[in-house]
Design a protein around this motif. Sequence first.
Motif, PDB file in Angstrom:
ATOM      1  N   ILE A  78      -9.650  -6.493  -9.562  1.00 23.40           N
ATOM      2  CA  ILE A  78     -10.273  -5.382  -8.843  1.00 23.40           C
ATOM      3  C   ILE A  78      -9.296  -4.210  -8.866  1.00 23.40           C
ATOM      4  O   ILE A  78      -8.118  -4.362  -8.548  1.00 23.40           O
ATOM      5  CB  ILE A  78     -10.603  -5.776  -7.393  1.00 23.40           C
ATOM      6  CG1 ILE A  78     -11.744  -6.803  -7.365  1.00 23.40           C
ATOM      7  CG2 ILE A  78     -10.972  -4.549  -6.557  1.00 23.40           C
ATOM      8  CD1 ILE A  78     -12.036  -7.357  -5.988  1.00 23.40           C
ATOM      9  N   THR A  79      -9.797  -3.042  -9.257  1.00 27.73           N
ATOM     10  CA  THR A  79      -8.963  -1.829  -9.280  1.00 27.73           C
ATOM     11  C   THR A  79      -8.893  -1.281  -7.862  1.00 27.73           C
ATOM     12  O   THR A  79      -9.715  -0.466  -7.434  1.00 27.73           O
ATOM     13  CB  THR A  79      -9.542  -0.789 -10.251  1.00 27.73           C
ATOM     14  OG1 THR A  79      -9.766  -1.398 -11.525  1.00 27.73           O
ATOM     15  CG2 THR A  79      -8.590   0.381 -10.420  1.00 27.73           C
ATOM     16  N   LEU A  80      -7.909  -1.710  -7.120  1.00 26.91           N
ATOM     17  CA  LEU A  80      -7.882  -1.509  -5.675  1.00 26.91           C
ATOM     18  C   LEU A  80      -7.806  -0.041  -5.251  1.00 26.91           C
ATOM     19  O   LEU A  80      -8.385   0.317  -4.218  1.00 26.91           O
ATOM     20  CB  LEU A  80      -6.731  -2.310  -5.060  1.00 26.91           C
ATOM     21  CG  LEU A  80      -6.768  -2.509  -3.547  1.00 26.91           C
ATOM     22  CD1 LEU A  80      -8.096  -3.118  -3.095  1.00 26.91           C
ATOM     23  CD2 LEU A  80      -5.606  -3.392  -3.106  1.00 26.91           C
ATOM     24  N   PRO A  81      -7.124   0.850  -5.957  1.00 27.09           N
ATOM     25  CA  PRO A  81      -7.119   2.241  -5.511  1.00 27.09           C
ATOM     26  C   PRO A  81      -8.513   2.874  -5.444  1.00 27.09           C
ATOM     27  O   PRO A  81      -8.718   3.839  -4.705  1.00 27.09           O
ATOM     28  CB  PRO A  81      -6.253   2.951  -6.560  1.00 27.09           C
ATOM     29  CG  PRO A  81      -5.362   1.892  -7.079  1.00 27.09           C
ATOM     30  CD  PRO A  81      -6.212   0.650  -7.106  1.00 27.09           C
ATOM     31  N   PHE A 130      -2.675   2.279  -4.187  1.00 33.45           N
ATOM     32  CA  PHE A 130      -2.720   0.815  -4.285  1.00 33.45           C
ATOM     33  C   PHE A 130      -1.946   0.180  -3.134  1.00 33.45           C
ATOM     34  O   PHE A 130      -2.441  -0.748  -2.467  1.00 33.45           O
ATOM     35  CB  PHE A 130      -2.149   0.355  -5.622  1.00 33.45           C
ATOM     36  CG  PHE A 130      -2.079  -1.144  -5.785  1.00 33.45           C
ATOM     37  CD1 PHE A 130      -3.179  -1.858  -6.220  1.00 33.45           C
ATOM     38  CD2 PHE A 130      -0.924  -1.850  -5.467  1.00 33.45           C
ATOM     39  CE1 PHE A 130      -3.134  -3.240  -6.355  1.00 33.45           C
ATOM     40  CE2 PHE A 130      -0.861  -3.223  -5.606  1.00 33.45           C
ATOM     41  CZ  PHE A 130      -1.969  -3.923  -6.052  1.00 33.45           C
ATOM     42  N   ALA A 131      -0.728   0.630  -2.891  1.00 32.98           N
ATOM     43  CA  ALA A 131       0.094   0.055  -1.821  1.00 32.98           C
ATOM     44  C   ALA A 131      -0.569   0.225  -0.464  1.00 32.98           C
ATOM     45  O   ALA A 131      -0.572  -0.705   0.359  1.00 32.98           O
ATOM     46  CB  ALA A 131       1.478   0.704  -1.837  1.00 32.98           C
ATOM     47  N   GLN A 132      -1.145   1.397  -0.210  1.00 29.91           N
ATOM     48  CA  GLN A 132      -1.816   1.633   1.072  1.00 29.91           C
ATOM     49  C   GLN A 132      -3.020   0.721   1.245  1.00 29.91           C
ATOM     50  O   GLN A 132      -3.212   0.110   2.311  1.00 29.91           O
ATOM     51  CB  GLN A 132      -2.247   3.096   1.161  1.00 29.91           C
ATOM     52  CG  GLN A 132      -1.112   4.090   1.247  1.00 29.91           C
ATOM     53  CD  GLN A 132      -1.593   5.525   1.112  1.00 29.91           C
ATOM     54  OE1 GLN A 132      -2.743   5.785   0.724  1.00 29.91           O
ATOM     55  NE2 GLN A 132      -0.713   6.472   1.411  1.00 29.91           N
ATOM     56  N   THR A 136      -3.754  -2.390   4.007  1.00 32.87           N
ATOM     57  CA  THR A 136      -4.934  -2.428   4.872  1.00 32.87           C
ATOM     58  C   THR A 136      -5.698  -3.736   4.696  1.00 32.87           C
ATOM     59  O   THR A 136      -6.141  -4.362   5.677  1.00 32.87           O
ATOM     60  CB  THR A 136      -5.858  -1.242   4.550  1.00 32.87           C
ATOM     61  OG1 THR A 136      -5.152  -0.017   4.782  1.00 32.87           O
ATOM     62  CG2 THR A 136      -7.117  -1.266   5.403  1.00 32.87           C
ATOM     63  N   LEU A 137      -5.857  -4.140   3.461  1.00 33.18           N
ATOM     64  CA  LEU A 137      -6.583  -5.366   3.136  1.00 33.18           C
ATOM     65  C   LEU A 137      -5.917  -6.584   3.764  1.00 33.18           C
ATOM     66  O   LEU A 137      -6.571  -7.411   4.440  1.00 33.18           O
ATOM     67  CB  LEU A 137      -6.609  -5.501   1.620  1.00 33.18           C
ATOM     68  CG  LEU A 137      -7.505  -6.514   0.935  1.00 33.18           C
ATOM     69  CD1 LEU A 137      -8.951  -6.086   1.075  1.00 33.18           C
ATOM     70  CD2 LEU A 137      -7.135  -6.600  -0.542  1.00 33.18           C
ATOM     71  N   LEU A 138      -4.620  -6.717   3.591  1.00 30.30           N
ATOM     72  CA  LEU A 138      -3.892  -7.871   4.117  1.00 30.30           C
ATOM     73  C   LEU A 138      -3.883  -7.874   5.637  1.00 30.30           C
ATOM     74  O   LEU A 138      -3.999  -8.940   6.264  1.00 30.30           O
ATOM     75  CB  LEU A 138      -2.467  -7.879   3.564  1.00 30.30           C
ATOM     76  CG  LEU A 138      -2.343  -8.118   2.054  1.00 30.30           C
ATOM     77  CD1 LEU A 138      -0.910  -7.891   1.588  1.00 30.30           C
ATOM     78  CD2 LEU A 138      -2.791  -9.529   1.694  1.00 30.30           C
ATOM     79  N   ALA A 139      -3.754  -6.693   6.240  1.00 22.74           N
ATOM     80  CA  ALA A 139      -3.771  -6.615   7.703  1.00 22.74           C
ATOM     81  C   ALA A 139      -5.116  -7.084   8.256  1.00 22.74           C
ATOM     82  O   ALA A 139      -5.177  -7.791   9.270  1.00 22.74           O
ATOM     83  CB  ALA A 139      -3.469  -5.185   8.147  1.00 22.74           C
TER      84      ALA A 139
END
Length: 330
Positions: A78-81, A130-132, A136-139
């Motif tokens: 998945i292209t997360l950005p 991507f890092a942001q 958010t996803l992991l939180a």
Amino acid sequence: MTRKRFGFFTRLLDKVSAGERYRLATEQILHAERLGFDTAWIAQHHFHENEGGLPSPLVFLAHVAAQTQRIRLGTAIITLPLETPLRVAEDAAVLDLLSGGRVELGFGSGGTATSFLPFGLTIDQRAETFAQHLHTLLAAWRGDDIAHPDNHLYPPAPQLAKRVWIATFSVEGAARAGAAGHGLMLSRTQPRPAERPDLPLPEIQNPMIDAYLAALPAGVEPRILASRTVFVADNLARARELALPGLTEQAEHFCAAGHRVDGNTLDDYLRQFDAHVGDVATVNASLAQDSVLDRVTDISFQVHSIDPPHADILRSIELIAAQIVPQLQR
């Protein structure tokens, strides 16, 4: 030694309509499950049908989940950005429940510059975004508050934070994936440094594995997936005949993107694009030269950029299961 897991990977590039692509890819995954494959991986691509045929991988995997029982279902990637991270978190949580806990989630930052523009981004923003989004996803999966103490992810999915895989082309990216305890995804091929165009792929990827393992926290089991282009036919001539058009097209795209391609024969392309093509004996001998495969926990087999007809893909899956996998398990 822990048994390696073996997977089938598709970018859904069958040369048919979109709906038929999805039907054929589903049939290929069902075939792989019947033959004992552990995982099935699909790619996401926006807009460009010749790069990949699927913008909505979690929707497609829900369809596949309803028709399978055992095979694990993964995104690669998945292209997360380009995603809204909370929606990815919610959709993946629902999919994992519906599939009986079979979801694996590979993420990457993307590589097609024009795909970023409709999402209000440029490719230069991909690393930061991507890092942001990953944070958010992991939180959300950990159960953290989402903007207000009343907001928490439902259905809860803390298990998914342990099934994240990160795709990278760099030693630095591999070290970051390791330090975070994520899985590492290694590409089937990648561009060589300009000063070393003949550098073997293992010489690029083994240092990535070294960095990943060195950064991995104590007590965290490594997860390392190597994707490889593998196409097996009943005879060598048939495999080579089917390989030439797709690899020629890949060479043209590679040159158009500014990369170097030396030579114009099939053997030139097989070498430079790290493709393992042929009958069983030829492919087994070729894979035996790849030292990366001795170090990984997972291997996924894809037919891109060969993209043979559907019937030949099914036969390749059969030959891989019966005569390639046993050699790699030794």
